[in-house]
Scaffold this motif. Structure first.
Motif, PDB file in Angstrom:
ATOM      1  N   ILE A  70      -7.593  -5.840  -4.920  1.00  0.00           N
ATOM      2  CA  ILE A  70      -7.570  -4.469  -4.387  1.00  0.00           C
ATOM      3  C   ILE A  70      -8.985  -4.007  -4.057  1.00  0.00           C
ATOM      4  O   ILE A  70      -9.206  -3.341  -3.040  1.00  0.00           O
ATOM      5  CB  ILE A  70      -6.827  -3.520  -5.340  1.00  0.00           C
ATOM      6  CG1 ILE A  70      -5.326  -3.854  -5.266  1.00  0.00           C
ATOM      7  CG2 ILE A  70      -7.089  -2.058  -4.982  1.00  0.00           C
ATOM      8  CD1 ILE A  70      -4.439  -3.092  -6.204  1.00  0.00           C
ATOM      9  N   SER A  71      -9.954  -4.399  -4.863  1.00  0.00           N
ATOM     10  CA  SER A  71     -11.347  -4.065  -4.562  1.00  0.00           C
ATOM     11  C   SER A  71     -11.786  -4.719  -3.247  1.00  0.00           C
ATOM     12  O   SER A  71     -12.457  -4.084  -2.422  1.00  0.00           O
ATOM     13  CB  SER A  71     -12.240  -4.529  -5.718  1.00  0.00           C
ATOM     14  OG  SER A  71     -13.586  -4.342  -5.397  1.00  0.00           O
ATOM     15  N   LEU A  72     -11.414  -5.982  -3.032  1.00  0.00           N
ATOM     16  CA  LEU A  72     -11.749  -6.674  -1.783  1.00  0.00           C
ATOM     17  C   LEU A  72     -11.072  -6.004  -0.582  1.00  0.00           C
ATOM     18  O   LEU A  72     -11.686  -5.842   0.476  1.00  0.00           O
ATOM     19  CB  LEU A  72     -11.336  -8.145  -1.869  1.00  0.00           C
ATOM     20  CG  LEU A  72     -12.126  -9.004  -2.859  1.00  0.00           C
ATOM     21  CD1 LEU A  72     -11.451 -10.367  -3.033  1.00  0.00           C
ATOM     22  CD2 LEU A  72     -13.570  -9.161  -2.413  1.00  0.00           C
ATOM     23  N   LEU A  73      -9.817  -5.620  -0.738  1.00  0.00           N
ATOM     24  CA  LEU A  73      -9.097  -4.945   0.352  1.00  0.00           C
ATOM     25  C   LEU A  73      -9.714  -3.583   0.650  1.00  0.00           C
ATOM     26  O   LEU A  73      -9.866  -3.198   1.810  1.00  0.00           O
ATOM     27  CB  LEU A  73      -7.612  -4.792   0.002  1.00  0.00           C
ATOM     28  CG  LEU A  73      -6.796  -6.072   0.095  1.00  0.00           C
ATOM     29  CD1 LEU A  73      -5.511  -5.956  -0.710  1.00  0.00           C
ATOM     30  CD2 LEU A  73      -6.487  -6.388   1.560  1.00  0.00           C
ATOM     31  N   THR A  74     -10.109  -2.862  -0.390  1.00  0.00           N
ATOM     32  CA  THR A  74     -10.730  -1.546  -0.208  1.00  0.00           C
ATOM     33  C   THR A  74     -12.074  -1.666   0.507  1.00  0.00           C
ATOM     34  O   THR A  74     -12.413  -0.836   1.351  1.00  0.00           O
ATOM     35  CB  THR A  74     -10.885  -0.843  -1.572  1.00  0.00           C
ATOM     36  OG1 THR A  74      -9.594  -0.711  -2.166  1.00  0.00           O
ATOM     37  CG2 THR A  74     -11.507   0.529  -1.428  1.00  0.00           C
ATOM     38  N   PRO A 129     -11.533   0.812   5.419  1.00  0.00           N
ATOM     39  CA  PRO A 129     -11.985   2.146   4.997  1.00  0.00           C
ATOM     40  C   PRO A 129     -10.838   3.087   4.610  1.00  0.00           C
ATOM     41  O   PRO A 129     -11.019   3.958   3.770  1.00  0.00           O
ATOM     42  CB  PRO A 129     -12.736   2.687   6.220  1.00  0.00           C
ATOM     43  CG  PRO A 129     -13.059   1.505   7.053  1.00  0.00           C
ATOM     44  CD  PRO A 129     -12.025   0.458   6.745  1.00  0.00           C
ATOM     45  N   GLN A 130      -9.671   2.906   5.188  1.00  0.00           N
ATOM     46  CA  GLN A 130      -8.525   3.754   4.874  1.00  0.00           C
ATOM     47  C   GLN A 130      -8.143   3.663   3.397  1.00  0.00           C
ATOM     48  O   GLN A 130      -7.566   4.596   2.830  1.00  0.00           O
ATOM     49  CB  GLN A 130      -7.315   3.373   5.740  1.00  0.00           C
ATOM     50  CG  GLN A 130      -7.547   3.531   7.224  1.00  0.00           C
ATOM     51  CD  GLN A 130      -8.154   2.299   7.884  1.00  0.00           C
ATOM     52  OE1 GLN A 130      -8.810   1.479   7.256  1.00  0.00           O
ATOM     53  NE2 GLN A 130      -7.947   2.179   9.185  1.00  0.00           N
ATOM     54  N   TYR A 131      -8.444   2.524   2.767  1.00  0.00           N
ATOM     55  CA  TYR A 131      -8.080   2.331   1.364  1.00  0.00           C
ATOM     56  C   TYR A 131      -9.063   2.989   0.394  1.00  0.00           C
ATOM     57  O   TYR A 131      -8.788   3.066  -0.795  1.00  0.00           O
ATOM     58  CB  TYR A 131      -7.973   0.841   1.043  1.00  0.00           C
ATOM     59  CG  TYR A 131      -6.758   0.149   1.619  1.00  0.00           C
ATOM     60  CD1 TYR A 131      -5.594   0.847   1.911  1.00  0.00           C
ATOM     61  CD2 TYR A 131      -6.777  -1.214   1.851  1.00  0.00           C
ATOM     62  CE1 TYR A 131      -4.481   0.206   2.427  1.00  0.00           C
ATOM     63  CE2 TYR A 131      -5.671  -1.872   2.371  1.00  0.00           C
ATOM     64  CZ  TYR A 131      -4.528  -1.162   2.649  1.00  0.00           C
ATOM     65  OH  TYR A 131      -3.415  -1.797   3.150  1.00  0.00           O
ATOM     66  N   VAL A 132     -10.205   3.453   0.879  1.00  0.00           N
ATOM     67  CA  VAL A 132     -11.190   4.069  -0.016  1.00  0.00           C
ATOM     68  C   VAL A 132     -10.594   5.308  -0.672  1.00  0.00           C
ATOM     69  O   VAL A 132     -10.724   5.505  -1.882  1.00  0.00           O
ATOM     70  CB  VAL A 132     -12.498   4.397   0.733  1.00  0.00           C
ATOM     71  CG1 VAL A 132     -13.441   5.225  -0.138  1.00  0.00           C
ATOM     72  CG2 VAL A 132     -13.179   3.113   1.191  1.00  0.00           C
ATOM     73  N   THR A 133      -9.920   6.145   0.119  1.00  0.00           N
ATOM     74  CA  THR A 133      -9.332   7.366  -0.437  1.00  0.00           C
ATOM     75  C   THR A 133      -7.926   7.153  -0.987  1.00  0.00           C
ATOM     76  O   THR A 133      -7.449   7.962  -1.770  1.00  0.00           O
ATOM     77  CB  THR A 133      -9.277   8.485   0.630  1.00  0.00           C
ATOM     78  OG1 THR A 133      -8.547   8.011   1.760  1.00  0.00           O
ATOM     79  CG2 THR A 133     -10.677   8.903   1.044  1.00  0.00           C
ATOM     80  N   SER A 134      -7.284   6.056  -0.579  1.00  0.00           N
ATOM     81  CA  SER A 134      -5.926   5.779  -1.053  1.00  0.00           C
ATOM     82  C   SER A 134      -5.742   4.270  -1.239  1.00  0.00           C
ATOM     83  O   SER A 134      -5.110   3.601  -0.425  1.00  0.00           O
ATOM     84  CB  SER A 134      -4.906   6.324  -0.035  1.00  0.00           C
ATOM     85  OG  SER A 134      -3.597   6.140  -0.504  1.00  0.00           O
ATOM     86  N   PRO A 135      -6.303   3.727  -2.328  1.00  0.00           N
ATOM     87  CA  PRO A 135      -6.210   2.281  -2.534  1.00  0.00           C
ATOM     88  C   PRO A 135      -4.764   1.832  -2.725  1.00  0.00           C
ATOM     89  O   PRO A 135      -3.931   2.595  -3.209  1.00  0.00           O
ATOM     90  CB  PRO A 135      -7.025   2.027  -3.797  1.00  0.00           C
ATOM     91  CG  PRO A 135      -7.436   3.330  -4.329  1.00  0.00           C
ATOM     92  CD  PRO A 135      -7.017   4.410  -3.386  1.00  0.00           C
ATOM     93  N   ASP A 174       0.833  -1.202   0.000  1.00  0.00           N
ATOM     94  CA  ASP A 174       0.000   0.000   0.000  1.00  0.00           C
ATOM     95  C   ASP A 174       0.866   1.250   0.000  1.00  0.00           C
ATOM     96  O   ASP A 174       2.080   1.179  -0.188  1.00  0.00           O
ATOM     97  CB  ASP A 174      -1.002  -0.021   1.160  1.00  0.00           C
ATOM     98  CG  ASP A 174      -0.336  -0.140   2.515  1.00  0.00           C
ATOM     99  OD1 ASP A 174       0.829   0.288   2.671  1.00  0.00           O
ATOM    100  OD2 ASP A 174      -0.988  -0.668   3.435  1.00  0.00           O
ATOM    101  N   ASN A 175       0.214   2.382   0.208  1.00  0.00           N
ATOM    102  CA  ASN A 175       0.894   3.670   0.064  1.00  0.00           C
ATOM    103  C   ASN A 175       1.512   4.204   1.354  1.00  0.00           C
ATOM    104  O   ASN A 175       2.001   5.324   1.363  1.00  0.00           O
ATOM    105  CB  ASN A 175      -0.087   4.691  -0.513  1.00  0.00           C
ATOM    106  CG  ASN A 175      -0.585   4.274  -1.875  1.00  0.00           C
ATOM    107  OD1 ASN A 175       0.149   3.703  -2.664  1.00  0.00           O
ATOM    108  ND2 ASN A 175      -1.851   4.513  -2.159  1.00  0.00           N
ATOM    109  N   LYS A 176       1.464   3.411   2.440  1.00  0.00           N
ATOM    110  CA  LYS A 176       2.124   3.877   3.661  1.00  0.00           C
ATOM    111  C   LYS A 176       3.611   4.048   3.369  1.00  0.00           C
ATOM    112  O   LYS A 176       4.181   3.308   2.561  1.00  0.00           O
ATOM    113  CB  LYS A 176       1.910   2.877   4.803  1.00  0.00           C
ATOM    114  CG  LYS A 176       0.476   2.813   5.297  1.00  0.00           C
ATOM    115  CD  LYS A 176       0.333   2.008   6.578  1.00  0.00           C
ATOM    116  CE  LYS A 176       0.649   0.560   6.471  1.00  0.00           C
ATOM    117  NZ  LYS A 176      -0.224  -0.275   5.682  1.00  0.00           N
TER     118      LYS A 176
END
Length: 138
Positions: A105-109, A113-119, A48-50
């Protein structure tokens, strides 16, 4: 008490974080926390983007060299009668194709909830589980 495979998988799927264990080509173990989602007998986790110190992640290098992995979730409480852990052993692969990454990625999103704005941008680690094992104090 040993958990049945279906109960182990249920508890695993409900956990919020896991630890992914890989082994390098030289036999050096490596463990990192990860977000994940269970889809049948597959576990998906994505880069992810962390902030990370490098994009050349050790877990990906290890999986490329040795696809055998273990993923562990657990529940700790000061009341030790509530303790449990579940481990999923399996074979990992790395998905880098954007079309193939779309479903994981859709399943993880949907799960985080954190992935909704930054998948997650990927790649995705896909683990085909060949063994669910677990233990519970109660």
């Amino acid at each position: 008490m040993r958990l049945a495979a279906n109960e182990a998988r249920r508890r695993f799927a409900a956990a919020r974080v896991a630890r992914l264990a890989t082994v390098s080509a030289q036999g050096q173990p490596h463990v990192v926390p990860c977000t994940f989602v269970v889809d049948g007998e597959l576990i998906y986790s994505a880069v992810d983007n962390k902030p990370k110190s490098t994009t050349n992640l050790q877990r990906l290098l290890n999986i490329a060299a040795n696809p055998n992995v273990a993923v562990l979730t657990d529940h700790y409480a000061d009341d030790w009668s509530a303790l449990w852990w579940v481990r999923a052993d399996g074979q990992a692969s790395i998905i880098e194709d954007p079309l193939a990454m779309a479903t994981p990625i859709s399943l993880l999103t949907a799960r985080y909830p954190q992935y909704v704005t930054s998948p997650p941008g990927g790649p995705v680690v896909a683990i085909l589980v060949n063994r669910w094992a677990g233990w519970s104090a109660a």
